[in-house]
Design a protein around this motif. Structure first.
Motif, PDB file in Angstrom:
ATOM      1  N   SER A 245      10.282  -5.283   1.169  1.00  9.62           N
ATOM      2  CA  SER A 245       9.920  -6.683   1.359  1.00  9.62           C
ATOM      3  C   SER A 245       8.559  -6.933   0.741  1.00  9.62           C
ATOM      4  CB  SER A 245       9.897  -7.029   2.856  1.00  9.62           C
ATOM      5  OG  SER A 245       8.791  -6.398   3.474  1.00  9.62           O
ATOM      6  N   GLU A 246       8.060  -8.132   0.948  1.00 10.67           N
ATOM      7  CA  GLU A 246       6.730  -8.495   0.488  1.00 10.67           C
ATOM      8  C   GLU A 246       5.657  -7.669   1.199  1.00 10.67           C
ATOM      9  OE1 GLU A 246       5.455 -11.497  -1.650  1.00 10.67           O
ATOM     10  OE2 GLU A 246       7.214 -10.528  -2.495  1.00 10.67           O
ATOM     11  N   PHE A 247       6.007  -7.167   2.378  1.00 15.41           N
ATOM     12  CA  PHE A 247       5.034  -6.426   3.177  1.00 15.41           C
ATOM     13  C   PHE A 247       5.099  -4.935   2.855  1.00 15.41           C
ATOM     14  CE2 PHE A 247       6.936  -9.900   5.679  1.00 15.41           C
ATOM     15  CZ  PHE A 247       5.843 -10.756   5.723  1.00 15.41           C
ATOM     16  N   LYS A 248       3.970  -4.354   2.571  1.00 18.25           N
ATOM     17  CA  LYS A 248       3.912  -2.916   2.340  1.00 18.25           C
ATOM     18  C   LYS A 248       4.295  -2.182   3.616  1.00 18.25           C
ATOM     19  CE  LYS A 248       0.266  -3.003  -1.187  1.00 18.25           C
ATOM     20  NZ  LYS A 248      -1.100  -2.526  -1.547  1.00 18.25           N
ATOM     21  N   GLY A 249       5.038  -1.139   3.448  1.00 16.88           N
ATOM     22  CA  GLY A 249       5.502  -0.398   4.608  1.00 16.88           C
ATOM     23  C   GLY A 249       6.851  -0.870   5.112  1.00 16.88           C
ATOM     24  N   GLY A 250       7.356  -1.974   4.542  1.00 17.62           N
ATOM     25  CA  GLY A 250       8.680  -2.447   4.916  1.00 17.62           C
ATOM     26  C   GLY A 250       8.650  -3.477   6.028  1.00 17.62           C
ATOM     27  N   VAL A 251       9.727  -4.236   6.105  1.00 17.25           N
ATOM     28  CA  VAL A 251       9.807  -5.302   7.093  1.00 17.25           C
ATOM     29  C   VAL A 251       9.961  -4.758   8.503  1.00 17.25           C
ATOM     30  CG1 VAL A 251      12.315  -5.569   6.868  1.00 17.25           C
ATOM     31  CG2 VAL A 251      10.926  -7.518   7.590  1.00 17.25           C
ATOM     32  N   SER A 252      10.583  -3.573   8.642  1.00 15.02           N
ATOM     33  CA  SER A 252      10.755  -2.996   9.982  1.00 15.02           C
ATOM     34  C   SER A 252       9.397  -2.660  10.594  1.00 15.02           C
ATOM     35  CB  SER A 252      11.644  -1.753   9.923  1.00 15.02           C
ATOM     36  OG  SER A 252      11.070  -0.765   9.085  1.00 15.02           O
ATOM     37  N   HIS A 253       8.512  -2.127   9.772  1.00 14.60           N
ATOM     38  CA  HIS A 253       7.165  -1.832  10.263  1.00 14.60           C
ATOM     39  C   HIS A 253       6.435  -3.124  10.634  1.00 14.60           C
ATOM     40  CE1 HIS A 253       3.165  -0.047  10.573  1.00 14.60           C
ATOM     41  NE2 HIS A 253       2.733  -1.004   9.759  1.00 14.60           N
ATOM     42  N   TYR A 254       6.613  -4.142   9.829  1.00 11.21           N
ATOM     43  CA  TYR A 254       5.965  -5.429  10.082  1.00 11.21           C
ATOM     44  C   TYR A 254       6.423  -6.018  11.424  1.00 11.21           C
ATOM     45  CZ  TYR A 254       5.005 -10.446   9.509  1.00 11.21           C
ATOM     46  OH  TYR A 254       4.597 -11.749   9.700  1.00 11.21           O
ATOM     47  N   LEU A 255       7.731  -6.010  11.684  1.00 12.67           N
ATOM     48  CA  LEU A 255       8.254  -6.576  12.925  1.00 12.67           C
ATOM     49  C   LEU A 255       7.867  -5.730  14.138  1.00 12.67           C
ATOM     50  CD1 LEU A 255      11.783  -7.703  11.703  1.00 12.67           C
ATOM     51  CD2 LEU A 255       9.896  -9.175  12.388  1.00 12.67           C
ATOM     52  N   GLU A 256       7.836  -4.422  13.962  1.00  6.20           N
ATOM     53  CA  GLU A 256       7.419  -3.550  15.066  1.00  6.20           C
ATOM     54  C   GLU A 256       5.955  -3.784  15.423  1.00  6.20           C
ATOM     55  OE1 GLU A 256       8.308   0.351  13.747  1.00  6.20           O
ATOM     56  OE2 GLU A 256      10.477   0.139  13.991  1.00  6.20           O
ATOM     57  N   SER A 257       5.139  -4.065  14.408  1.00  2.27           N
ATOM     58  CA  SER A 257       3.727  -4.328  14.681  1.00  2.27           C
ATOM     59  C   SER A 257       3.557  -5.654  15.420  1.00  2.27           C
ATOM     60  CB  SER A 257       2.927  -4.347  13.374  1.00  2.27           C
ATOM     61  OG  SER A 257       3.336  -5.419  12.538  1.00  2.27           O
ATOM     62  N   VAL A 258       4.407  -6.635  15.106  1.00  2.00           N
ATOM     63  CA  VAL A 258       4.355  -7.913  15.819  1.00  2.00           C
ATOM     64  C   VAL A 258       4.721  -7.710  17.277  1.00  2.00           C
ATOM     65  CG1 VAL A 258       5.433 -10.183  16.024  1.00  2.00           C
ATOM     66  CG2 VAL A 258       4.773  -9.325  13.773  1.00  2.00           C
TER      67      VAL A 258
END
Length: 728
Positions: free
Chosen positions: A322-335
């Motif tokens: 995704s646009e986010f480094k580390g992937g979207v799964s990491h992004y959602l888990e951080s949220v």
């Protein structure tokens, strides 16, 4: 002798009176003799009056439905093939003129003169019921708009509370279950003919006419089609794309929704490199056919982003990229880690994703039972709504400048803006105030960006504080290098009263929060519902219990339950097995006239998603649909829908045409719009009056659609048609 003596006396001078008396006597004698040798005047007068009386009286009915219009059969067979010659409902016209009219050069209509059908009022009142009563009502049209039809019908019930609002061209539909059978035709509302006595004792007409009804589609029309010739070519969106201006115009999109004066009467061409059946779900999550979504600026966009890759004839979307480094799964888990109260797929079910740049956010959430609606903001560079739809994700295209989005107030559990590049603080913060309007009380606003300037940071902080949003978390992730802020909307009005500066102010009581169709954005705060009978005071149940749990503010629980059971039976016993539809190729579905979302709820176990459209002239039941954890939108079908061509696999229209009445100047334009948004090979299920389905079948056949199934019983019919790849 006496006569001669009288004449001699009259000749004497100064006998003027005698002379005048003589003239009068001679005149009376002449009239007496004339009357003896002429016809009786009373007979002539009587004959003349009888003639006028015959003109004013209605023509005697030769059939039960009236001789001057459509003869409605009393006893329909239990099973009828609409396409069969003997079973087709025949339409007759009062005029036999052979002139032909052209509609935008593409549709030839035989001029019928007055082809209106007069249906017996008693027959209309006695016709059967369609199904569940549509009493729920919350008007959701344009604020302050006048009712153009000037027709006021009694409307029973409400969608919880007293949220009564005005609509654009609203027609009362509270008793649609009764109207369903009798309202198959366009109602041309005209005032009764009025006669006034004139000075001469006669009568004259004031020009006002009586009400009459006519068929929605001209039964004698002949249709020929041509391809649309537009700047957008195969990607044409009539109310979004700007076909005016000069060749130097950089943007071919309107800043606001602006529809053509007349509905397009041409068919959208296929992509230049051809069109093939889309990749089936779930494989389409990771790849689509490039030629199906070809766009002039898409190639340049692909080169600048690593999460989409061109591979042969496909566009590939690597998993967890995704646009986010580390992937979207990491992004959602951080949220989730920042705010533990956020539980995707449980208390967070319906999400709005602004910008529609990176579809991976919605794609990943779908696996967690979160329904994410992607909003394409018509930006030429980042509007990837068409790619999202081709991949099988819900998306709509809408300008976002000065008018409200076509959603009710307080319905989204969360709103996400991931690098959407929206100037939230501009224009007195009206864009963020619009987010506040549609966000549920206690809902979450997730804002993430990579490089915010200090000035933007300060302005956003000031604005969110002025509307009392609580910032729950603010963190820059080390892996993704994205700064994430999570805000929460207040759950009560108490905090508004504690503000030092009352800016933005509280909206006036007549500022209706659910009015959304062509309504300007407001720079004020709507109060939060406080009474238990108001919608928005309680958070919905967790999914999937939410689908069939109805809160206290709903006063029509029994009708909702009955509607749900009815559609479950129809879908399981008819749609899934008896239509001949290959459901393995159906994923994107549009319900063109949804009421409570019963059709979508019945398909909840299937691998599909349904966009529920609540027409702007119908009772406002869209908040109920969102409360159940489903998605939907307001729309007026007299205009083009906010989506790309070839977006949907299946269209469902339950008595949509019979509800149009006299709203649309060109009802055939709705069928043209259906052809635009349906994919080649896609299906349409249409339930309506037989009198509507019969000419509609002819229109679809003129577009080379294949009629797969028709069935009629008691004047109600159903038709299943499949669009082909044919283009003129």
């Amino acid at each position: 002798m006496a006569l001669a003596r009288f004449v001699r006396q009259a000749k004497r001078p100064h006998r003027v009176c005698v002379k005048m008396t003589a003239v009068a006597i001679l005149g009376m004698c002449f009239i007496f003799v004339w009357s003896m040798f002429s016809a009786s005047p009373s007979a002539a007068v009587t004959s003349q009056r009888s003639s006028f009386s015959d003109i004013n009286e209605p023509v005697p009915d030769e059939t039960e439905g009236g001789s001057s219009g459509t003869g409605l059969k009393k006893n329909e067979p239990e099973r009828t093939e609409l396409s069969g010659e003997s079973n087709k409902l025949k339409f007759e016209s009062d005029s036999e003129k052979k002139d032909e009219k052209k509609l935008d050069g593409s549709v030839t209509l035989a001029a019928n003169g007055n082809n209106a059908t007069n249906i017996d009022k008693k027959e209309e009142a006695d016709e059967g019921k369609e199904g569940v009563d549509e009493e729920a009502k919350e008007n959701h049209g344009s604020e302050g708009s006048e009712n153009k039809e000037a027709e006021k019908e009694k409307e029973e019930g409400q969608v919880g509370g007293n949220d009564k609002e005005e609509t654009v061209d609203r027609e009362g539909e509270a008793n649609e279950d009764v109207e369903a059978d009798g309202d198959w035709a366009v109602t041309v509302e005209e005032e009764p003919v009025e006669k006034v006595e004139d000075e001469s004792g006669g009568s004259k007409f004031t020009g006002k006419k009586k009400k009459r009804k006519g068929p929605l589609f001209d039964p004698k029309a002949q249709y020929t089609w041509k391809l649309c010739s537009t700047k957008s070519k195969h990607n044409y969106i009539p109310c979004i794309d700007n076909e005016g201006g000069t060749g130097r115009l950089q943007s071919y999109r309107h800043r606001e929704r602006s529809c053509p004066r007349t509905s397009p009467m041409c068919l959208i061409p296929l992509p230049g490199q051809g069109y093939s059946s889309p990749v089936p779900w779930p494989e389409s999550k990771w790849k689509v056919l490039y030629k199906n979504v070809a766009h002039p600026k898409l190639a340049a966009f692909i080169k600048r982003h690593s999460w989409v890759v061109e591979s042969g004839e496909y566009l590939m979307f690597p998993q967890n990229q995704s646009e986010f480094k580390g992937g979207v799964s990491h992004y959602l888990e951080s949220v989730e880690g920042m705010v533990p109260d956020i539980e995707w797929g449980k208390n967070i079910r319906v999400v709005l994703d602004m910008g529609c740049t990176d579809v991976s956010f919605g794609a990943f959430l779908l696996d967690k039972d979160v329904l994410t609606l992607l909003l394409g903001l018509k930006d030429d560079l980042v509007d990837l709504a068409q790619v999202a739809l081709e991949r099988g994700f819900p998306a709509v295209v809408s300008p976002f400048g000065s008018r409200r989005l076509p959603f009710p107030s307080g319905v989204f559990d969360a709103i996400h803006c991931g690098g959407c590049n929206i100037a939230w603080h501009s224009n007195e913060g009206r864009l963020l105030l619009e987010m506040n309007r549609i966000l549920r009380p206690g809902g979450y606003f997730v804002l993430s960006s990579k490089h915010d300037s200090v000035e933007d940071e300060e302005e956003i902080t000031t604005l969110t504080a002025s509307i009392c949003w609580n910032i729950l978390a603010h963190k820059t992730d080390e892996i993704s290098e994205v700064g994430v802020k999570i805000y929460q909307k207040p759950e009560s009005n108490n905090i508004y009263e504690l503000r030092r500066k009352k800016n933005p102010p509280i909206c006036k009581e007549d500022e209706k929060p659910d009015a959304a169709w062509y309504v300007p954005m407001k720079t004020c705060l709507h109060t939060i519902p406080a009474a238990i009978e108001e919608r928005g005071t309680e958070w919905p149940e967790e999914w999937p219990k939410r689908l069939n749990t109805f809160p206290d503010w709903l006063e029509i629980r029994e009708k909702l339950i009955a509607d749900t059971e009815r559609w479950k039976a129809i879908v399981n016993k008819s749609y899934l097995t008896g239509m001949g539809i290959d459901w393995s190729n159906v994923h994107n579905i549009l319900d063109m006239k949804s009421i409570y979302g019963g059709f979508a709820a019945a398909l909840s176990d299937q691998k599909v998603w349904v966009m529920n459209v609540v027409p702007v002239h119908a009772p406002d039941t869209l908040p109920i649909i969102y409360e159940r954890g489903l998605i939907g939108i307001y729309h007026d079908w007299c205009e083009s829908f906010g989506t790309y061509p070839r977006s949907y696999d299946l269209l469902h229209a339950d008595h949509m045409f019979s509800r149009l009445k006299n709203r649309c100047k060109q009802p055939v334009g709705i069928v043209v719009e259906m052809d635009r948004i349906l994919r080649p090979g896609g299906w349409a299920i249409i339930r309506d009056k037989v009198e509507i389905l019969d000419p509609l079948e002819g229109i679809l056949r003129s577009m080379h659609w294949e009629i797969r199934m028709t069935f009629a019983q008691d004047k109600e019919g159903i038709m299943c048609a499949q669009k082909t790849i044919w283009r003129p």
